[in-house]
Design a protein around this motif. Structure first.
Motif: not given
Length: 95
Positions: A22, A25-30, A74-75, A93-95
């Motif tokens: 996690v 991942l960037r914000h919004g990343g899947t 935080g997903m 999706v990452k918040a």
């Protein structure tokens, strides 16, 4: 987008593996996770070392347990894509 396919049940600390994934991942990343899972009647993770004659098998989350771990990291928008009684795929999706 990160694909974590066929890995989670082979690591000795699946929560740490999810946390590190996690973090990439960037914000919004899947994130798509495919894993073997436990069909147990509980929300958690089952320790099954060496299951199915494979010494690299360790942890089998229930689907609810996997969803809970991802939410705690935080997903969001966690959804079950596929499940056949042995393996499942979850998308989030990452918040």
């Amino acid at each position: 987008m990160v694909l974590l396919y066929g890995v989670l049940y082979h690591v000795q600390d699946p929560y740490l593996a999810l946390k590190n994934t996690v973090a990439k991942l960037r914000h919004g990343g899947t994130l798509l996770i495919e894993t073997a899972y436990s069909t147990g009647n509980f929300c958690g993770i089952e320790f099954r070392p060496g299951f199915d004659n494979d010494p690299t098998n360790y942890w089998y989350p229930t689907i609810d347990g996997l969803v809970l771990m991802l939410a705690s990291l935080g997903m969001m928008d966690v959804s079950l894509v596929y499940a056949d009684g042995i393996r499942c795929t979850v998308k989030c999706v990452k918040a």
